[in-house]
Design a protein around this motif. Structure first.
Motif, mmCIF file in Angstrom:
data_model
loop_
_atom_site.group_PDB
_atom_site.id
_atom_site.type_symbol
_atom_site.label_atom_id
_atom_site.label_comp_id
_atom_site.label_asym_id
_atom_site.label_seq_id
_atom_site.Cartn_x
_atom_site.Cartn_y
_atom_site.Cartn_z
ATOM 1 N N GLN A 153 1.046 -1.013 -0.019
ATOM 2 C CA GLN A 153 0.128 0.167 0.042
ATOM 3 C C GLN A 153 0.441 1.380 0.253
ATOM 4 N N ARG A 154 2.085 1.415 0.676
ATOM 5 C CA ARG A 154 2.893 2.254 1.064
ATOM 6 C C ARG A 154 3.575 2.403 -0.740
ATOM 7 N N THR A 155 3.973 1.746 -0.970
ATOM 8 C CA THR A 155 4.456 1.399 -2.600
ATOM 9 C C THR A 155 3.583 2.138 -3.306
ATOM 10 N N LEU A 156 2.533 1.751 -3.430
ATOM 11 C CA LEU A 156 1.454 2.369 -3.874
ATOM 12 C C LEU A 156 1.281 3.963 -3.993
ATOM 13 N N GLU A 157 1.619 4.732 -2.635
ATOM 14 C CA GLU A 157 1.364 5.918 -2.597
ATOM 15 C C GLU A 157 2.139 6.388 -3.178
ATOM 16 N N TYR A 158 3.710 6.051 -2.367
ATOM 17 C CA TYR A 158 5.044 6.422 -2.936
ATOM 18 C C TYR A 158 4.487 6.502 -4.881
ATOM 19 N N PHE A 159 4.287 5.486 -5.029
ATOM 20 C CA PHE A 159 4.232 5.543 -7.181
ATOM 21 C C PHE A 159 3.296 6.626 -7.486
ATOM 22 N N ASN A 160 2.742 7.175 -6.619
ATOM 23 C CA ASN A 160 1.430 8.411 -7.228
ATOM 24 C C ASN A 160 1.964 9.658 -6.706
ATOM 25 N N LYS A 161 3.057 10.022 -5.842
ATOM 26 C CA LYS A 161 3.489 10.748 -6.279
ATOM 27 C C LYS A 161 5.131 11.246 -6.451
ATOM 28 N N ALA A 162 5.428 10.093 -7.361
ATOM 29 C CA ALA A 162 6.696 10.137 -8.092
ATOM 30 C C ALA A 162 7.457 10.612 -9.365
ATOM 31 N N ASP A 163 8.648 11.375 -9.124
ATOM 32 C CA ASP A 163 8.871 12.262 -11.057
ATOM 33 C C ASP A 163 9.035 10.928 -11.967
ATOM 34 N N LEU A 164 9.817 9.661 -11.390
ATOM 35 C CA LEU A 164 9.852 9.238 -12.799
ATOM 36 C C LEU A 164 9.986 7.630 -11.620
ATOM 37 N N ILE A 165 9.587 7.054 -11.976
ATOM 38 C CA ILE A 165 9.182 4.678 -12.479
ATOM 39 C C ILE A 165 10.533 4.862 -12.961
ATOM 40 N N ILE A 166 10.888 3.667 -11.600
ATOM 41 C CA ILE A 166 12.046 2.983 -12.445
ATOM 42 C C ILE A 166 11.222 1.552 -12.605
ATOM 43 N N LEU A 167 10.890 1.399 -12.769
ATOM 44 C CA LEU A 167 10.263 -0.421 -13.260
ATOM 45 C C LEU A 167 11.156 -1.092 -13.698
ATOM 46 N N MET A 168 11.315 -2.111 -13.013
ATOM 47 C CA MET A 168 12.196 -4.020 -13.096
ATOM 48 C C MET A 168 11.315 -5.131 -13.285
ATOM 49 N N LEU A 169 11.995 -6.151 -14.563
ATOM 50 C CA LEU A 169 11.656 -7.002 -15.116
ATOM 51 C C LEU A 169 12.526 -7.642 -15.259
ATOM 52 N N ASP A 170 11.932 -9.192 -14.508
ATOM 53 C CA ASP A 170 12.804 -9.904 -14.785
ATOM 54 C C ASP A 170 13.590 -11.065 -16.250
ATOM 55 N N TYR A 171 14.410 -10.966 -17.034
ATOM 56 C CA TYR A 171 14.838 -11.285 -17.663
ATOM 57 C C TYR A 171 14.866 -12.419 -18.677
ATOM 58 N N SER A 172 14.954 -13.191 -17.225
ATOM 59 C CA SER A 172 14.749 -14.629 -16.989
ATOM 60 C C SER A 172 13.672 -15.952 -16.689
ATOM 61 N N SER A 173 13.024 -14.786 -16.730
ATOM 62 C CA SER A 173 11.457 -14.795 -16.477
ATOM 63 C C SER A 173 10.302 -14.664 -17.627
ATOM 64 N N GLU A 174 9.078 -15.472 -17.047
ATOM 65 C CA GLU A 174 8.122 -14.643 -18.247
ATOM 66 C C GLU A 174 7.263 -13.715 -18.019
#
Length: 461
Positions: A294-315
């Motif tokens: 829940q806190r992650t989503l709160e900070y997400f909404n206020k952020a200037d920049l989002i760094i979204l991480m994905l896993d190359y070794s997973s679908e």
């Protein structure tokens, strides 16, 4: 504020240190010093030459007990920070010596300074304007060389000079308009309408350039609020540790290790970054982890920049796709981590989800791609619209707001001119534009705004 009194405060940070400084400013500074200072050579401070120092002791005026061994300096008005007589007492650092010396100074007639009062006096006495005064606190709070350099430009008056040139041009235009109103001439009036409109458009472009620079300037002043998000165990904590070059976040193979938001500060190519490692976004029965998400989503909404991480070794998973849907129009960089492992991720599908957002291949383990990430953050902040070498960036939200208002007034004048409406209306718009600019420099600003600005300062500055 009683500008004719003498104020004093501790000007060094609280706690232990090599040196502590008690500063006085006002016409009685030297007289007060004379009551508590005994020179080693028994010299009277009344013949103290400006910009000189003397060695001796500060004594308690109530019992003549020696408080500390000191060096005192005297700077005579008007060539001082406040344009008043200034005395600085350099004593041994630590809570007790500076506190006792300040108490002695106050006993002898000085008043305890308000927050930012020394800088406020510099403003009220005309040594600096309000935008320069605000730059002082930016210098104190600067976290990188870039943010400090921008604050220094403001302190040196580069923004003030730009605004003065714009204001002078507006005043000249107003005088022409007033002359046309007072002494109308049909032939001259028609010619001047076009000239005034062109001048307004040129000034509007100058204001627009300053407004455009404010996004970058605000980041340099306050920091880029950046949130790292992704499903659990994708490498968010490892990325934070790699950028910090220390083990700040716990890293394990167990999903859900990070259960709260971890806030850290980074300097990336001179840009101050407020970076947050967050709990992995997923459905969970763990109550603590739920709060973290829940806190992650709160900070997400206020952020200037989002760094979204994905896993190359997973679908791609439903959790990944859920995060994709959150991105919307947010400024985002997509990091595909673990490129040192065998690929299972469908890159084409990722591109469909994230549209035009930048995708960077990364291996936190080997360091591959980290510099590309830093370069991309730098490019996003400066956007190619303003250069670091540019004359000056607007870094203050108050300044930006007033610049927008001043440009709006100017464009209203253009609209009035294009419709061939009476010049009296143009004069009103130009005057309003000048007043907004004057609020930035402090020439016509309300006292409550001045008090609010200086209340942010520490006592002693």
């Amino acid at each position: 504020m009683h500008i004719d009194d003498t104020v004093a405060a501790i000007s060094t940070a609280p706690g232990e240190g090599g040196i502590g400084i008690v500063r006085l400013s006002g016409e009685n500074s030297l007289d007060i010093l004379n009551k508590i200072f005994v020179s080693i050579k028994n010299k009277d401070t009344s013949d103290f030459s400006t910009f000189t120092m003397r060695y001796g002791h500060i004594i308690d005026p109530s019992n003549n007990e020696v408080i500390d061994e000191v060096i005192v300096s005297f700077m005579k008005a008007p060539h001082t920070y406040t344009k008043e007589d200034v005395v600085e007492i350099n004593c041994h650092g630590g809570v007790v010596p500076v506190k006792r010396i300040l108490e002695a100074v106050l006993k002898c007639g000085a008043r305890l300074a308000e927050p930012g009062e020394f800088t406020k006096r510099a403003f009220l006495n005309g040594r600096i304007d309000l935008s320069q005064a605000e730059a002082v606190i930016d210098m104190i709070r600067a976290k990188t060389d870039s943010s400090m350099n921008e604050a220094l430009k403001h302190l040196e008056g580069k923004l003030s000079n730009k605004l003065k040139a714009i204001k002078d041009r507006l005043v000249d235009m107003m005088s022409h308009v007033e002359a046309l109103i007072e002494f109308p001439d049909d032939d001259i009036e028609e010619l001047m309408y076009g000239q005034i409109e062109n001048d307004c458009l040129e000034i509007s472009k100058s204001l627009e350039d300053l407004i455009v620079s404010s996004d970058t300037g605000k980041i340099l002043r306050e920091g880029l609020n950046t949130v790292i998000i992704g499903k659990p165990n994708v490498g968010k904590s490892s990325l934070l540790n790699a950028l910090l070059e220390e083990n700040r976040s716990i890293v394990t193979d167990i999903p859900g290790t990070t259960r709260d938001v971890i806030l850290e500060y980074l300097n990336i190519k001179g840009i101050p970054i407020n970076i947050m490692d967050t709990a992995g976004i997923r459905n969970t029965e763990d109550e603590v982890e739920k709060i973290g998400v829940q806190r992650t989503l709160e900070y997400f909404n206020k952020a200037d920049l989002i760094i979204l991480m994905l896993d190359y070794s997973s679908e791609l998973s439903s959790e990944d796709e859920e995060i994709f849907n959150l991105l919307g129009n947010k400024n985002a960089i997509v990091l595909i981590n673990k490129v040192d492992l065998d690929r299972k991720l469908n890159i084409s599908k990722v591109k469909e989800f994230v549209n035009e957002k930048r995708i960077i291949n990364l291996s936190v383990k080997t360091g591959e791609g980290l510099e590309n990430l830093k370069d991309e953050i730098y490019a996003m902040v400066y956007k190619g619209e303003v250069k670091y070498q540019s004359d000056v960036l607007v870094t203050n939200i108050r300044h930006k707001d007033l610049l927008i208002k001043s440009r709006t007034s100017l464009m209203e004048a253009v609209n009035t001119l294009s419709r061939q409406m009476p010049l009296d209306l143009v004069s009103i718009d130009l005057k309003q534009c000048v007043e907004y600019i004057g609020e930035i420099t402090g020439e016509n600003v309300h006292e409550d705004i001045i008090n609010r600005i200086f209340s942010q300062f520490c006592i002693g500055k």
